[in-house]
Structure formats: C-alpha cells, structure tokens
Scaffold this motif. Structure first.
Motif, PDB file in Angstrom:
ATOM      1  N   ALA A 428       0.813  -1.219   0.000  1.00 40.09           N
ATOM      2  CA  ALA A 428       0.000   0.000   0.000  1.00 40.09           C
ATOM      3  C   ALA A 428       0.844   1.265   0.000  1.00 40.09           C
ATOM      4  O   ALA A 428       0.349   2.338  -0.381  1.00 40.09           O
ATOM      5  N   SER A 429       2.107   1.175   0.408  1.00 41.24           N
ATOM      6  CA  SER A 429       2.958   2.371   0.434  1.00 41.24           C
ATOM      7  C   SER A 429       3.393   2.799  -0.959  1.00 41.24           C
ATOM      8  O   SER A 429       3.872   3.919  -1.138  1.00 41.24           O
ATOM      9  N   CYS A 430       3.262   1.916  -1.942  1.00 38.27           N
ATOM     10  CA  CYS A 430       3.664   2.192  -3.330  1.00 38.27           C
ATOM     11  C   CYS A 430       5.142   2.568  -3.429  1.00 38.27           C
ATOM     12  O   CYS A 430       5.532   3.347  -4.302  1.00 38.27           O
ATOM     13  N   SER A 431       5.972   2.010  -2.551  1.00 37.69           N
ATOM     14  CA  SER A 431       7.393   2.349  -2.569  1.00 37.69           C
ATOM     15  C   SER A 431       8.093   1.771  -3.795  1.00 37.69           C
ATOM     16  O   SER A 431       8.964   2.415  -4.389  1.00 37.69           O
ATOM     17  N   ALA A 432       7.714   0.543  -4.191  1.00 33.10           N
ATOM     18  CA  ALA A 432       8.315  -0.049  -5.392  1.00 33.10           C
ATOM     19  C   ALA A 432       7.843   0.678  -6.646  1.00 33.10           C
ATOM     20  O   ALA A 432       8.625   0.908  -7.578  1.00 33.10           O
ATOM     21  N   LEU A 433       6.563   1.054  -6.682  1.00 38.55           N
ATOM     22  CA  LEU A 433       6.067   1.850  -7.802  1.00 38.55           C
ATOM     23  C   LEU A 433       6.801   3.183  -7.863  1.00 38.55           C
ATOM     24  O   LEU A 433       7.136   3.675  -8.954  1.00 38.55           O
ATOM     25  N   GLY A 434       7.077   3.767  -6.698  1.00 39.39           N
ATOM     26  CA  GLY A 434       7.841   5.009  -6.664  1.00 39.39           C
ATOM     27  C   GLY A 434       9.232   4.835  -7.236  1.00 39.39           C
ATOM     28  O   GLY A 434       9.741   5.712  -7.943  1.00 39.39           O
ATOM     29  N   ALA A 435       9.872   3.700  -6.927  1.00 43.52           N
ATOM     30  CA  ALA A 435      11.195   3.436  -7.489  1.00 43.52           C
ATOM     31  C   ALA A 435      11.132   3.343  -9.008  1.00 43.52           C
ATOM     32  O   ALA A 435      11.990   3.877  -9.721  1.00 43.52           O
ATOM     33  N   LEU A 436      10.106   2.670  -9.530  1.00 48.98           N
ATOM     34  CA  LEU A 436       9.937   2.571 -10.983  1.00 48.98           C
ATOM     35  C   LEU A 436       9.783   3.953 -11.602  1.00 48.98           C
ATOM     36  O   LEU A 436      10.426   4.273 -12.618  1.00 48.98           O
ATOM     37  N   LEU A 437       8.944   4.787 -11.009  1.00 52.30           N
ATOM     38  CA  LEU A 437       8.699   6.116 -11.565  1.00 52.30           C
ATOM     39  C   LEU A 437       9.951   6.987 -11.507  1.00 52.30           C
ATOM     40  O   LEU A 437      10.218   7.767 -12.434  1.00 52.30           O
ATOM     41  N   MET A 438      10.738   6.871 -10.433  1.00 51.99           N
ATOM     42  CA  MET A 438      11.965   7.646 -10.336  1.00 51.99           C
ATOM     43  C   MET A 438      13.000   7.175 -11.348  1.00 51.99           C
ATOM     44  O   MET A 438      13.753   7.975 -11.913  1.00 51.99           O
ATOM     45  N   GLN A 439      13.058   5.877 -11.593  1.00 57.84           N
ATOM     46  CA  GLN A 439      14.025   5.348 -12.547  1.00 57.84           C
ATOM     47  C   GLN A 439      13.655   5.690 -13.987  1.00 57.84           C
ATOM     48  O   GLN A 439      14.502   6.096 -14.779  1.00 57.84           O
ATOM     49  N   VAL A 440      12.386   5.524 -14.321  1.00 57.54           N
ATOM     50  CA  VAL A 440      11.943   5.745 -15.701  1.00 57.54           C
ATOM     51  C   VAL A 440      11.747   7.231 -15.992  1.00 57.54           C
ATOM     52  O   VAL A 440      12.031   7.698 -17.099  1.00 57.54           O
ATOM     53  N   SER A 441      11.283   7.989 -15.010  1.00 56.59           N
ATOM     54  CA  SER A 441      11.006   9.420 -15.168  1.00 56.59           C
ATOM     55  C   SER A 441      10.176   9.679 -16.422  1.00 56.59           C
ATOM     56  O   SER A 441      10.614  10.356 -17.351  1.00 56.59           O
ATOM     57  N   PRO A 442       8.947   9.156 -16.486  1.00 57.14           N
ATOM     58  CA  PRO A 442       8.148   9.282 -17.714  1.00 57.14           C
ATOM     59  C   PRO A 442       7.640  10.701 -17.921  1.00 57.14           C
ATOM     60  O   PRO A 442       7.399  11.439 -16.968  1.00 57.14           O
ATOM     61  N   LYS A 443       7.479  11.067 -19.184  1.00 55.76           N
ATOM     62  CA  LYS A 443       6.841  12.334 -19.526  1.00 55.76           C
ATOM     63  C   LYS A 443       5.322  12.198 -19.511  1.00 55.76           C
ATOM     64  O   LYS A 443       4.605  13.171 -19.329  1.00 55.76           O
ATOM     65  N   GLU A 444       4.839  10.970 -19.719  1.00 61.25           N
ATOM     66  CA  GLU A 444       3.397  10.724 -19.749  1.00 61.25           C
ATOM     67  C   GLU A 444       3.120   9.320 -19.231  1.00 61.25           C
ATOM     68  O   GLU A 444       3.886   8.388 -19.494  1.00 61.25           O
ATOM     69  N   ILE A 445       2.046   9.182 -18.457  1.00 64.42           N
ATOM     70  CA  ILE A 445       1.602   7.883 -17.949  1.00 64.42           C
ATOM     71  C   ILE A 445       0.184   7.648 -18.438  1.00 64.42           C
ATOM     72  O   ILE A 445      -0.702   8.478 -18.233  1.00 64.42           O
ATOM     73  N   LYS A 584      25.363  10.706 -20.418  1.00 65.89           N
ATOM     74  CA  LYS A 584      24.573  11.214 -19.301  1.00 65.89           C
ATOM     75  C   LYS A 584      23.396  10.294 -18.994  1.00 65.89           C
ATOM     76  O   LYS A 584      23.049  10.089 -17.824  1.00 65.89           O
ATOM     77  N   ARG A 585      22.787   9.755 -20.036  1.00 68.89           N
ATOM     78  CA  ARG A 585      21.669   8.822 -19.812  1.00 68.89           C
ATOM     79  C   ARG A 585      22.157   7.543 -19.128  1.00 68.89           C
ATOM     80  O   ARG A 585      21.479   7.004 -18.253  1.00 68.89           O
ATOM     81  N   LEU A 586      23.333   7.056 -19.534  1.00 67.45           N
ATOM     82  CA  LEU A 586      23.872   5.857 -18.891  1.00 67.45           C
ATOM     83  C   LEU A 586      24.224   6.136 -17.437  1.00 67.45           C
ATOM     84  O   LEU A 586      24.003   5.296 -16.558  1.00 67.45           O
ATOM     85  N   LEU A 587      24.782   7.303 -17.154  1.00 68.64           N
ATOM     86  CA  LEU A 587      25.083   7.667 -15.770  1.00 68.64           C
ATOM     87  C   LEU A 587      23.819   7.628 -14.923  1.00 68.64           C
ATOM     88  O   LEU A 587      23.831   7.114 -13.797  1.00 68.64           O
ATOM     89  N   ARG A 588      22.738   8.141 -15.451  1.00 71.26           N
ATOM     90  CA  ARG A 588      21.477   8.119 -14.710  1.00 71.26           C
ATOM     91  C   ARG A 588      21.025   6.690 -14.447  1.00 71.26           C
ATOM     92  O   ARG A 588      20.555   6.368 -13.353  1.00 71.26           O
ATOM     93  N   ASN A 589      21.169   5.822 -15.435  1.00 69.76           N
ATOM     94  CA  ASN A 589      20.804   4.421 -15.243  1.00 69.76           C
ATOM     95  C   ASN A 589      21.678   3.758 -14.192  1.00 69.76           C
ATOM     96  O   ASN A 589      21.198   2.963 -13.371  1.00 69.76           O
ATOM     97  N   TRP A 590      22.955   4.058 -14.183  1.00 68.45           N
ATOM     98  CA  TRP A 590      23.860   3.485 -13.174  1.00 68.45           C
ATOM     99  C   TRP A 590      23.478   3.954 -11.772  1.00 68.45           C
ATOM    100  O   TRP A 590      23.509   3.164 -10.824  1.00 68.45           O
TER     101      TRP A 590
END
Length: 1087
Positions: A428-445, A584-590
């Motif tokens: 219920a905390s959506c912590s894993a979903l938060g990790a996904l959103l921070m990693q992907v950083s989508p422009k649109e969902i 820079k994109r690879l650095l973000r992924n790392w």
C-alpha cells in the motif's frame, strides 16, 4: 511603370476642379468633426501566398475603391451608395432577404464606422486609386442585427461629410464561409509594427487600406463574443464524449467528442473532414492544412492565442474561432506547443487542388491525419540528455489484507526505438512503484482510470520527476479492449518487434499483467500513428531491482538523488561530468541501479584508478567525445527511416545517416587508440563487451566502405540537394549498415561506459574535499552473525554537495558501524544534537558515500571499508503532501512501515526524528518501538537521529547501540559573560555520548522569534520538565539496565524452569552468548 504612376498619383494634390466637384463641398470644420469620430484602419495586403483553402470562392477581379460621392454624381435617384453595397457586409440566412434599400435623399454623409466597415478621410485626395482587393467573405450572421445595423447608420448620417471618404476592404479578420476557418495569421511582430504605423502607412506606401480591424470587438461585448464563438455541443455544460457520457461520468472518455448527427449533416465538406478527426482526438491540438496554411479552430484556436500570441479571428458559418500559420512556420509552432506540454496533430492534404478538380468539379481535397506528436513521443529537434519515456501501467490486486498489489508496466523511448516491459510486486505504500517512476522518469503515464487505485494515482504525482515539463497523466476508459490472446495475435500479425534480439515470451516472463500493459501501450502508439516504432523497435525485459542496491521511491527523494526542492545540488549533478548525451543517460541508469557485486564494483574502480593516474589519456578521451553526435538517436532514426521515401524528409535522413557514419568513425578511432593502452584496455573490457574492431571481419574495415559511399553519393550531407535516386541509394546503404546493428549498439555502449568512468575520474580528482577508493568487502566474507558483520567504516566523511554553494569547507566526521579491526562495534548509532546542528547532513552523507562506492566511484572520505549494502531505507525530514491527502505523520509511518517489512541484516537504514508528527507521548512510543525492533530483531546498520532524549537513557547500556551527538558551543556576544549574551555556535562535528538537550530556544532566537516570547517559553519549559519528567523517570533509571538486559533476565528465568538442556533453542543459546559478552565487557571496564 503604370503601377509607379498610379502610386505617384496617390500623392498629387487635387486640382481646383476636383476640389469643387460633387454634390456637397467639404469644409474644414466638417473634416475635423469627421476626424474626431472616425478610427482610421490601414493594413498592408497579405503576402502573395495567401491561400484561403480548397473550397472557398476564387479571388475576385480587382475593383475600384469608390469615393463616397460617386453615387451622387450620377443621374440615378435610387438608394444611397452605402445601401447599395450593404449586402456585401451582411450575410443573410437562407430564405430571408434584405429589405428594399432605403430611398433616403440625403447623400451628404455616412455613419461612423460600423462593426463591418472602416472609413478613411483625405481632403487632398486627387482621384480614385485602383487597388487589388481579395474576395470579401462575410463575418457576421446578421439575421438579428440588420435592423440595428441600419439604425446606427441613419443615426450618424448627419455627422460626417462623405465627399472625401473611401470605403476600403480589410480581410484581416474575415474568413471564408466554407472551411472551418480560413484566415491566415499575421505574426505578432508584424501586427505590432502595423499598429504603430496605421495613420502614416497610407501615405508611406501604395498598399491598400483595410477595414474591419477588430471590428467585432467594437460592436459586441466580451460575453457576447464568447457565447457567439462556441458551438452548442462544445459548451462545457453540454459537452459529451463519443458514447454520450458527461465529464462527471466515471467512464467519461476525455479523448473523444460527441457531435450531433444533424450538425454533421449541415457542415460543408471541409468542415466534416476536420470535425470527423477532431471528435476522435479532442485531447490533441489539431493543425488543419488549407492551401499553404495550417489552421487551428475553436478550443485549439484558444490555445494558439494563449501560447503563441496568435490573433483569433472568426469564420462565417458557425462563428468558428480560428488562428493559423503558414507552411514555413508550422515546424516551429509544433515544437513550441509540444515543449509546453501539448499533444499536436497535423491533418495534411493528400493531393493538390488540381488533382481534386480532376476527380470532379465539386470534389474536395482529400486530407488525412498523418502525425501526432506528444512530449513523450517527440523525436525531432534537440532532445538532450533526458530520455522521453511513455509509460503504461496496469494494476492488479492480490486480494490480501496487507494491500499488496502487482503492477504490470511497459514503456517506450521513441527516439531510440526501444521498449521495456516488466512487473513489480508492491504494498500500500507504493514504494516499489515510486522506485519505478523515479528510474523511468516518464513524460506521460497512461493508465486504466477504473483499474488503478487512488494510492497509485497519488504515487504518480508524488514521484514525478521530469524537469520543467509537467507530467501528463492520461486516464483511459480501458487501457486495452483486447484480451491477452488477441494482443499476441495483433503483435504477430503486424510484425511488431520482429527485428528484436529478445523474443516476446522471454521479456514477458509468463506474466499476463505485463502483456496487458504492453497491449495498452501498443493501442496508444497506434492512435498516435507510430506503428513504425513497434515494427522497428527492440523490446527488452526490465527489472526495477535487477540484482542491484535497492532504493525505493522515498529514498530517491530523501537523498536528493535526482531532484532538490530548492533547485540545489543533487548526486546526479555532482557526478555528471559526462560529455555526450548518451553518456549522461547511462550515468542516470547506473545511479538508479548501483552494483551489489563486489567484483563488478572493483572492476569499475580499477578503470577509475588508471584514468586518474593518466590525465593525458583523460584529455584525449574528452577531445574525441566532444566531436560525437547522439549516436543512439541517430541509429534509431536510421532504423525508422528505412521505409520512408518522402522527398521532404530525404534531406534530413541523408544528414542523419552521414552524421552517424562520421560519428562512428570518431568512436572507432578512440577505441582503437585505447586498445594500445595497457593495462587500461584490459580493465575496460571487464566493464563492457567490445566487438571485433580490426581485421577482415572488423567494424573498422566495414565502416570504411560506408564512409566512401557517403563521400561519393552525399559529399555535402549536411546540406544535400535531393535527386531522384537518393531514396533508393539511402535505403540500400541503411539496410546494409543495420545488418550489424547489434555490434554498433555494443560500440555505442562501450563509448558511453568510457564517458561515465571518465566522469567518475574527473569528479574524484577535482572535488573540494578528500576522495578515496573504497575497500569493498565481499558479502560472503561478512555473513557470520557472531562475528559482528557487516561493516561500514568511514574516516573523514563529508557531504559531497550540501555546502558547495556556500563556500564553506565541509567538516569531516568518522562513521563506524559494525565489525572493526579493533573487534566488535555496535551497528546502530543513536544520534542527538541541536536543531540545525548537522544531523540530517551527516545521515545523507553516509548514504551517498555508500551509493558512490557501489557505483564504482571514489567516496568523499579519507578511507572507507564497506561490506556491500543490499537495501537503503530512509525516513528524513518533515514533509506533507496536502494535495495527495497525506499528512506529515502519515508519510512518516508509511515510510517506516516499508523499513520494518523489508529491511535485512545487510541493509542501511536512516531514520531522522521519527515520531515528531504527532503528540509527544505517541511519538516517543513509536520511536521507541521501531528503534528497539530494528536493533534487536533486524540488527542492520542503523543511523537513528532523535530529539527524544529519554531514548538515550533507555538504551544507554544496550550492547548494540553507540551514542554520539553533533557538537555545539556557546560564544559570548559581549564581555559580560551573562547567560543571556550566549550565542549558540554549531561545530558540525561528531562527538561521543548523548547531547544534554536540543537547544530549541536558542535556535528560536536565531530564527527571529522575539526575545520576550522566548523567555516565556523558557519558563514554561522548566515547568514542563518538572511535571512531565516523572513520566520518564523509569528511563533515567535504565541507563545501566536496558530493555535487552530485561529480555535476557526473562530468558534466564525461563531457562531455570527447564529440566532438559537439550530443549534449548538457538535464541536461548544466543542470549547466553550475549550475556557472556556483556559480563566480560562490564568486568573489563571495572564496573
């Protein structure tokens, strides 16, 4: 020559004969009176390419601009001149005609300017001037306004002498009646220039005078204009989706629009073309091609007016608001709207007007929606280092009481032609979903509005991280109407992902929810006309925690990994010295996924060591990298252009392919240069895989052939003149080149890794404090619970970017948690100290150092010994999210719950001032219970900062806890040395033992609270300590007998009642061992 004479005659003074001709002579007073009542409007003609559309009437033959006294000089005694041409200014509904024109005998004057006319006076006019005039198009639907219009005319007739006045056309604000909107737009710069020269431009140029400039605004109130400019079915009180649902309906579809059938039947052919597309794309700003112009209508016209400062005009039928831009400006207009977060579509003409007429006299030009660009799918222009991701989410409840859910997801990077799919289990905390959103950083969902919980929708906003662009949330009635078997059939029938190196079954991993999310993404891309992304794209599996150091959503925020609420420093900015966008994109992924493998970490550190020792190699690498374009995007663009043969796009595609070949030559030159550097190249090949570069099968020789082809066929590829054979040549070259696409991607990945490792070396060499290589202890050597492992030891630790902008030197501190060379050391630090004393900074610095170490970078300390951390948990700061319905204390408890449920012995947990969001007693009770659970049940590396000083007494003798505080001192403001003159000074240095108090009153004074108020607070504090202190008296007495001792005593009492020693379990034996250690320690200390 005739035109020049005509222009010159315009300035000739009139002859006496002309000055005395006419039915009535003009006088100076009458002219002045007219001048006071008339607004002169002068506008230059439209450009030569002023195309009005396909089904508008052709431009009329140029006619004379008649003077006002023209009719009075004739022998006819009929209607006045104004009445004779009034039908040109008023559109009458079908079946109704204008009344017979007035037979007024007064021909001496005209009314003041009406909403559909403009008057110009000139006492020195010699004669008539011939001017080109475009076909006039009616503006106002005048069924109800004819009589009012005529009354205004008659009312003003006596005011103006008409002898020297000219009725002149103005086509600025009028449009043709057949298309949804016809009028091309004048730029704002041009309008401002025209507005400033309205009175002088007539005499300074030979261009025609126009009328009707903002004429509607002269006659209609703002409210009337708004009501008149909207169709009934577009009114917010009546608008419906394609299924007839209102916006308050839970199933309302925001992407469609209902248009009544009777309305569609009454529309013209071009209007039907527009609205038949718009009703399916109501969420898209739709440019409609008309001749050489692109136009926006109704609500889209409002957007063009608001965002691009375009002037709104009205068309005739339906009072449709309209703005537009010429062909030459459409690309910039689309780019600007997309940059502001809009989805933009283009309805193009599929044939010329001549081709349409060849099909029939009444045929309308065929048009089709060919492109929809959104912020999340944009591939044109300079995208920069940030990837544009479009994410589809599907949620499925597991039916358990703890609120556990599963999310299926799929996201795409259209510029690089890559898709990822996967699934995560969450609570219920959506912590894993938060990790996904921070990693992907989508422009649109995009998500199913009925199938996604409110908690998940809150997480979408809570963990959005996309720079200046607002995250677009697109709820859909159903993310896909297809069942999973139909999705598979669709993928296979259309050949999606046929060129991908991964099979569909492999990436889906037998998760049906993942396939559902992928189906939603496919449907959305189909709607945006992006089938080529699916046909040419590669698909990959994605794991949020793929064998790496796990950080949940709140941890990314609390540690300021990518974002800072004050727009200050972040870990990404600190480490980012990359040269290329792909680097820079690879650095973000790392950074999203630090390593958990000691060997992999040390391989990266070996490369960084060698780069630091060879600054000349670092300089050569940087020189090559600065010459590189964004190779990932160029390869993606080349793959997507294989089937494109449009002559308009060919110059761009030639430029893309030429830049790609030249960029890869620079890349191979750098790799061939590094192959000569030993042992650097040996260390590099442990970090990434390098394809064969030399030899007959090497990429070097393979690329040489394409360089020769580009130099031969496209020598000036940056500005190439397209020929008939270019499309075929380019297609053949691209197909041959992409036969080794996988090897080219390996080359690009290698160069990206080199860029990131070089960035680590630069960061390590030029930081403001001491940096050192961390010593990584493999997990296998630190799993023995009895030996006190794991370990975290850092000497001279400092925060890498917290104090960088203030210019102060960071204060180093020593941090020891876990096993030490001197023997056992507690894994838990209970930290106290004054407000603003630096506790939170120290906690963050510890976590950041661990992340940097497991990235393979030097860490900000003199030396570091670290056993690999599996998870980092943080609970920092006091924040609330009112818009998400979350209070400060609720956020505290949510983040703490995730810690208690998922922390392990190898985790690093940071808790800062837990329990402060509620009452004192409740907060203390929660802090006590959580702290005790973590040190006695989990026994992980724990940093616990608190202002609950009774905790320091409660756990003072606990063998798994060490006490330290952030030091401070008092400095006298004067020579009196009185207590009131003492100023609190923060030393930011870690000291042994607990801090006696938090010095909140001193900090209050520093913050500007009046001294009188602080003195009252001081007295109240003393009284509260006396009255409340007795509630914590038991804690004062426990400094020598902790909660753990109490548990041991209970265990010993229960053991005394057991007759058979073989029935002792492991917990009992562990208790005896700990008791033995505690007794030995007490005897050694002389207690």
């Amino acid at each position: 020559m005739n035109r020049q004479k005509s222009i010159l005659s315009f300035f000739h003074k009139s002859t006496p004969e002309n000055r005395t001709s006419g039915a009535a002579q003009s006088s100076i007073p009458s002219f002045q009176q007219a001048d006071r009542n008339i607004k002169t409007v002068v506008n230059p003609p439209p450009p030569a390419d002023d195309v009005r559309g396909t089904d508008t009437p052709p431009e009329k033959v140029p006619r004379k601009v008649l003077p006002a006294n023209f009719a009075s000089n004739t022998n006819n005694s009929g209607s006045s001149l104004f009445e004779s041409i009034m039908h040109k200014f008023i559109k009458v509904d079908d079946g109704e005609t204008v009344n017979q024109r007035s037979q007024s005998s007064n021909h001496d004057s005209f009314s003041k300017p009406s909403p559909s006319s403009s008057i110009f006076t000139d006492t020195n006019r010699k004669g008539l001037q011939k001017e080109e005039a475009a076909a006039f198009k009616p503006v106002v639907k005048a069924k109800d306004n004819v009589e009012n219009f005529k009354e205004k005319v008659n009312h003003e007739k006596e005011k103006v002498n008409h002898e020297n006045m000219f009725l002149v056309e103005n086509d600025d604000d009028v449009t043709g009646p057949e298309t949804p909107g016809m009028q091309p737009l004048t730029s704002s710069v041009k309008r401002s220039r025209e507005d400033g020269t309205k009175l002088s431009s007539l005499r300074d140029s030979g261009k025609r005078v126009r009328f009707l400039d903002d004429s509607l605004a002269l006659d209609m109130t703002k409210k009337e204009l708004e009501v008149a400019s909207k169709f009934e079915w577009l009114d917010p009180s009546r608008i419906r989706d394609a299924n007839g649902r209102r916006p308050n309906d839970p199933l309302y579809d925001r992407t469609t629009l209902y248009i009544p059938p009777e309305v569609m039947r009454k529309m013209t052919a071009s209007q039907k073309q527009y609205w038949s597309v718009k009703c399916k794309y109501i969420d898209v700003v739709l440019f409609f091609k008309v001749g050489k112009f692109y136009e926006l209508y109704e609500m889209d016209a409002e957007i063009g007016h608001k965002e691009l400062d375009w002037k709104i005009t009205l068309s005739g039928v339906g009072k449709c608001r309209q703005v537009g831009i010429s062909e030459s400006g459409i690309d910039d207009a689309v780019k600007n709207l997309v940059a502001r977060g809009y989805k933009v579509g283009r309805v193009e003409q599929l044939e010329t007007s001549g081709e349409a007429k060849a099909r029939g006299a009444n045929s309308v030009i065929l048009r089709k929606l060919v492109q929809v660009v959104t912020p999340s799918t944009n591939v044109d222009g300079n995208i920069g280092p940030d990837a544009n991701h479009l994410l589809a989410i599907k949620e499925e409840s597991n039916g358990s009481d703890n609120g556990s859910v599963t999310y299926g997801f799929a996201f795409v990077d259209c510029a690089r032609l890559r898709l990822w799919v996967g699934s995560i289990d969450d609570d219920a905390s959506c912590s894993a979903l938060g990790a996904l959103l921070m990693q992907v950083s989508p422009k649109e969902i995009i998500y199913d509005s009925r199938g996604v919980s409110k908690e998940a929708q809150k997480a979408f906003r809570k963990f959005s991280l996309n720079g200046s662009t607002t995250l677009q949330l697109t709820p859909m009635r159903s993310i896909t109407d297809l069942v999973n078997s139909e999705i598979r059939d669709l993928i296979h029938s259309k050949g999606y992902f046929k060129g991908s190196s991964n099979s569909l079954d492999h990436v889906l991993n037998n998760r049906e929810i993942t396939l559902s999310a992928l189906g939603g993404l496919i449907g959305h891309l189909n709607r945006l006309m992006l089938d080529e992304i699916l046909q040419n794209g590669d698909i990959y599996p994605y794991q949020v925690y793929k064998g790496c150091l796990k950080m949940d959503g709140p941890t990314y925020i609390n540690l300021e990994i990518f974002g800072n609420s004050d727009d200050g420093g972040t870990l990404y900015k600190y480490l980012d010295n990359c040269v290329t966008s792909s680097g820079k994109r690879l650095l973000r992924n790392w950074i999203c996924c630090p390593l958990k493998d000691a060997e992999g970490i040390n391989n990266r550190l070996d490369v960084v060591d060698q780069l630091i020792a060879s600054p000349e190699i670092v300089s050569h690498i940087a020189q090559h990298l600065r010459k590189l374009p964004d190779l990932e995007l160029l390869i993606g663009r080349t793959k997507s252009s294989l089937k494109v043969s449009s002559p308009i796009l060919l110059p761009l595609l030639v430029k893309v392919f030429g830049s790609l070949v030249k960029g890869l030559r620079t890349t191979l030159s750098l790799l061939l240069l590094l192959q000569k550097e030993q042992p650097l190249i040996s260390s590099l090949t442990k970090v990434f895989k390098l394809p064969v570069l030399t030899g007959s099968d090497g990429l070097d020789q393979f690329l040489t052939q394409f360089e020769a082809a580009v130099d031969s066929d496209f020598p000036n590829f940056q500005n190439h003149d397209v020929t008939d054979t270019d499309a075929e040549t380019l297609t053949i070259l691209a197909e041959l080149f992409l036969e080794k696409a996988s090897q080219w991607f390996e080359v690009v990945h290698a160069i990206n890794c080199i860029d990131v490792l070089r960035s680590f070396a630069v960061t390590s060499s030029f930081s403001c404090g001491t940096m050192s290589r961390p010593v990584i202890v493999p997990t296998s050597q630190s799993t023995n619970k009895d030996n006190g492992a794991p370990v975290l030891k850092m000497k001279g630790l400092w925060h890498p970017f917290a104090l960088g902008e203030t210019g102060r030197e960071p204060v180093p501190n020593d941090m020891i948690l876990g096993e030490n060379e001197d023997g056992h050391h507690p894994r838990t630090l209970l930290l106290t100290g004054p407000n603003m004393g630096g506790k939170s900074t120290l906690l963050r610095a510890t976590c950041l150092a661990v992340i940097m170490a497991q990235l393979g970078c030097y860490v900000p300390c003199e030396n570091c010994v670290l056993s690999v951390v599996d998870i980092i948990f943080t609970r920092l700061g006091a924040t609330d999210r009112i818009m998400a319905g979350e209070s400060t204390f609720f956020i505290e408890c949510t983040e703490t719950a995730s810690v208690l449920q998922n922390a392990t012995q190898d985790s690093l947990v940071i808790l800062d001032e837990l329990g402060r969001g509620t009452s004192t007693f409740d907060g203390y009770a929660i802090a006590y219970a959580v702290f005790r659970h973590l040190i006695e049940k989990v026994n992980c590396r724990l940093l616990f900062a608190t202002h609950y000083h009774p905790l320091t007494k409660e756990f003072a003798s606990h063998p798994r806890v060490t006490m330290q505080h952030m030091a401070c001192a008092f400095k006298s403001k004067s020579d009196t040395f009185s207590k009131q003159d003492q100023e609190l000074v923060f030393l930011y240095r870690l000291a042994s033992g607990a801090c006696p108090e938090s010095y909140g009153l001193q900090v209050a004074l520093m913050a500007g609270i009046p001294e009188k108020t602080v003195n009252i607070a001081s007295k109240a504090s003393q009284q509260m300590k006396k009255s409340i202190g007795k509630n914590f008296r038991s804690s004062e007495q426990r400094s020598e007998f902790s909660t753990l001792h109490e548990e041991w005593l209970k265990t010993l009492m229960s053991m005394a009642q057991i007759g058979d020693c073989e029935s002792f379990d492991d917990d009992v034996m562990d208790t005896l061992v700990c008791l033995q250690y505690e007794l030995k320690t007490s005897f050694k200390s002389g207690k």
